[in-house]
Design a protein around this motif. Structure first.
Motif, PDB file in Angstrom:
ATOM      1  N   ASN A 124      -9.156  13.550  -5.831  1.00  0.00           N
ATOM      2  CA  ASN A 124      -8.211  14.197  -6.974  1.00  0.00           C
ATOM      3  C   ASN A 124      -7.223  14.956  -6.386  1.00  0.00           C
ATOM      4  O   ASN A 124      -6.023  14.750  -6.884  1.00  0.00           O
ATOM      5  CB  ASN A 124      -9.091  15.134  -7.803  1.00  0.00           C
ATOM      6  N   LYS A 125      -7.092  15.681  -5.086  1.00  0.00           N
ATOM      7  CA  LYS A 125      -6.297  16.358  -4.720  1.00  0.00           C
ATOM      8  C   LYS A 125      -5.103  15.410  -4.178  1.00  0.00           C
ATOM      9  O   LYS A 125      -3.855  16.030  -4.194  1.00  0.00           O
ATOM     10  CB  LYS A 125      -6.827  17.029  -3.553  1.00  0.00           C
ATOM     11  N   GLN A 126      -5.570  14.472  -3.339  1.00  0.00           N
ATOM     12  CA  GLN A 126      -4.453  13.433  -2.834  1.00  0.00           C
ATOM     13  C   GLN A 126      -3.812  12.380  -3.688  1.00  0.00           C
ATOM     14  O   GLN A 126      -3.128  11.571  -3.291  1.00  0.00           O
ATOM     15  CB  GLN A 126      -5.115  12.996  -1.676  1.00  0.00           C
ATOM     16  N   LYS A 127      -4.568  12.425  -5.133  1.00  0.00           N
ATOM     17  CA  LYS A 127      -4.496  11.348  -5.858  1.00  0.00           C
ATOM     18  C   LYS A 127      -4.458   9.827  -5.434  1.00  0.00           C
ATOM     19  O   LYS A 127      -3.405   9.308  -5.885  1.00  0.00           O
ATOM     20  CB  LYS A 127      -3.164  11.754  -6.651  1.00  0.00           C
ATOM     21  N   SER A 128      -5.272   9.685  -4.833  1.00  0.00           N
ATOM     22  CA  SER A 128      -5.559   8.344  -4.338  1.00  0.00           C
ATOM     23  C   SER A 128      -7.047   8.117  -3.583  1.00  0.00           C
ATOM     24  O   SER A 128      -7.652   9.069  -3.471  1.00  0.00           O
ATOM     25  CB  SER A 128      -4.591   7.920  -3.129  1.00  0.00           C
TER      26      SER A 128
END
Length: 160
Positions: A124-128
């Motif tokens: 979620n943090k890195q959106k990948s």
């Protein structure tokens, strides 16, 4: 009432020889990390290797403590170390291996629930997505394209 079905698809490789060279190397590093684990209570060792977007590899292994549950799993040791040492650098993939100290386990061992939640936070943090490869001491290697394949109903900040 209605039922909701959730489906997932994972890839399975007969053994490490079927992996490409990058994944094979990462899995070898997770094995090396597993052999350094501190597991005097469970005698169950886990190693994790994380490849970052910048090419760095961060490893971790389980660290037990007589005062349960003060220890920490290999996946969280590695992912938190990566976040601390390389903030803002995305995780490209992770590999993990687990077995009793006699290296007898030949079935794939996925991350535990607590580690799945930690990995979900980083996705979620890195959106990948973070591909995850996992195995026992030897034998079949399973690949999950994303943590969501292993934990489809994740808890994230949208609930807060």
């Amino acid at each position: 009432m209605k039922k909701i079905e959730i489906h997932t698809t994972l890839e399975a490789y007969d053994d490490m020889s079927e992996l490409d060279s990058t994944v094979h190397s990462l899995m070898q590093q997770s094995i090396a990390a597993r052999h350094k684990a501190y597991a005097p209570y469970s005698n169950f060792t886990v190693g994790c290797a994380i490849l970052l977007e910048n090419g760095e590899v961060v490893t971790g292994n389980n660290q037990e403590n007589a005062a349960y549950p003060s220890g920490l799993c290999a996946e969280r040791v590695a992912i938190y170390a990566a976040g601390a040492q390389y903030p803002g650098v995305a995780i490209k993939m992770m590999a993990l291996t687990a077995s009793p100290i006699d290296d007898s386990l030949t079935i794939p061992v996925p991350p535990c629930g607590a580690c799945r939640q930690a990995i979900a936070e980083y996705e979620n943090k890195q959106k990948s997505f973070i591909p995850i490869y996992f195995m026992g001491a030897s034998g079949t290697v399973v690949k999950s394209d994303s943590l969501k394949d292993l934990l489809p109903l994740i808890f994230d900040k949208s609930y807060l």
